[in-house]
Design a protein around this motif. Structure first.
Motif, PDB file in Angstrom:
ATOM      1  N   ILE A  78      -7.711  -8.388   1.666  1.00 37.20           N
ATOM      2  CA  ILE A  78      -8.125  -6.971   1.493  1.00 37.20           C
ATOM      3  C   ILE A  78      -7.730  -6.247   2.544  1.00 37.20           C
ATOM      4  O   ILE A  78      -7.003  -5.320   2.639  1.00 37.20           O
ATOM      5  N   ASP A  79      -8.379  -6.847   3.957  1.00 30.33           N
ATOM      6  CA  ASP A  79      -7.725  -6.237   5.243  1.00 30.33           C
ATOM      7  C   ASP A  79      -6.448  -5.874   5.217  1.00 30.33           C
ATOM      8  O   ASP A  79      -5.953  -4.926   5.904  1.00 30.33           O
ATOM      9  N   SER A  80      -5.561  -7.149   4.860  1.00 27.27           N
ATOM     10  CA  SER A  80      -4.065  -7.026   5.183  1.00 27.27           C
ATOM     11  C   SER A  80      -3.504  -5.891   3.960  1.00 27.27           C
ATOM     12  O   SER A  80      -2.498  -5.236   4.477  1.00 27.27           O
ATOM     13  N   LEU A  81      -4.034  -5.844   2.842  1.00 24.59           N
ATOM     14  CA  LEU A  81      -3.415  -4.846   2.020  1.00 24.59           C
ATOM     15  C   LEU A  81      -3.893  -3.438   2.489  1.00 24.59           C
ATOM     16  O   LEU A  81      -2.956  -2.518   2.053  1.00 24.59           O
ATOM     17  N   LEU A  82      -4.935  -3.307   3.267  1.00 25.90           N
ATOM     18  CA  LEU A  82      -5.298  -1.854   3.628  1.00 25.90           C
ATOM     19  C   LEU A  82      -4.493  -1.615   4.990  1.00 25.90           C
ATOM     20  O   LEU A  82      -4.147  -0.340   4.946  1.00 25.90           O
ATOM     21  N   VAL A  83      -4.321  -2.514   5.750  1.00 29.74           N
ATOM     22  CA  VAL A  83      -3.393  -2.336   6.907  1.00 29.74           C
ATOM     23  C   VAL A  83      -1.822  -1.929   6.452  1.00 29.74           C
ATOM     24  O   VAL A  83      -1.396  -1.154   6.666  1.00 29.74           O
ATOM     25  N   HIS A  84      -1.439  -2.834   5.318  1.00 30.16           N
ATOM     26  CA  HIS A  84      -0.106  -2.732   4.918  1.00 30.16           C
ATOM     27  C   HIS A  84      -0.261  -1.074   4.212  1.00 30.16           C
ATOM     28  O   HIS A  84       0.821  -0.361   4.505  1.00 30.16           O
ATOM     29  N   ASP A  85      -1.066  -0.776   3.267  1.00 24.99           N
ATOM     30  CA  ASP A  85      -1.164   0.554   2.842  1.00 24.99           C
ATOM     31  C   ASP A  85      -1.157   1.618   3.955  1.00 24.99           C
ATOM     32  O   ASP A  85      -0.514   2.756   3.529  1.00 24.99           O
ATOM     33  N   SER A  86      -1.913   1.656   4.818  1.00 24.14           N
ATOM     34  CA  SER A  86      -1.966   2.528   5.972  1.00 24.14           C
ATOM     35  C   SER A  86      -0.631   2.781   6.742  1.00 24.14           C
ATOM     36  O   SER A  86      -0.442   3.913   7.436  1.00 24.14           O
ATOM     37  N   ALA A  87       0.190   1.772   6.719  1.00 22.47           N
ATOM     38  CA  ALA A  87       1.479   1.828   7.376  1.00 22.47           C
ATOM     39  C   ALA A  87       2.424   2.687   6.889  1.00 22.47           C
ATOM     40  O   ALA A  87       3.434   2.987   7.399  1.00 22.47           O
TER      41      ALA A  87
END
Length: 88
Positions: A78-87
């Protein structure tokens, strides 16, 4: 580690599916989700609830047994998906 890096909404959502975990018991990073009540049907419901709560979509390649094995593994995805989306 002694302190989780995940958010309260993650823990609240996850706790609803840990039907065999006694109330008030801390959720450790390496807790076996399957041992505490997350079966295959619950995994699908948990996935949908987490996607809605965090406004993310799990790509097919992350829909694996290891992703849903422990809270730490699930939060890392989830954290990696959140970071990816915010990029974006």
């Amino acid at each position: 580690m002694t302190e989780q890096a995940w958010t309260a909404p993650f823990e609240e959502t996850l706790r609803r599916y840990l039907t065999l975990l006694p109330p008030g018991t801390p959720i450790s990073e390496d807790l076996s989700l399957a041992t505490y009540g997350v079966d295959s049907l619950a995994t699908v419901s948990l996935l949908l609830d987490l996607e809605e709560a965090f406004d993310v979509t799990f790509p097919d390649h992350l829909l694996t047994e290891s992703t849903f094995a422990t809270p730490a593994g699930l939060w890392a995805v989830i954290d990696s998906l959140l970071v990816h989306d915010s990029a974006r």
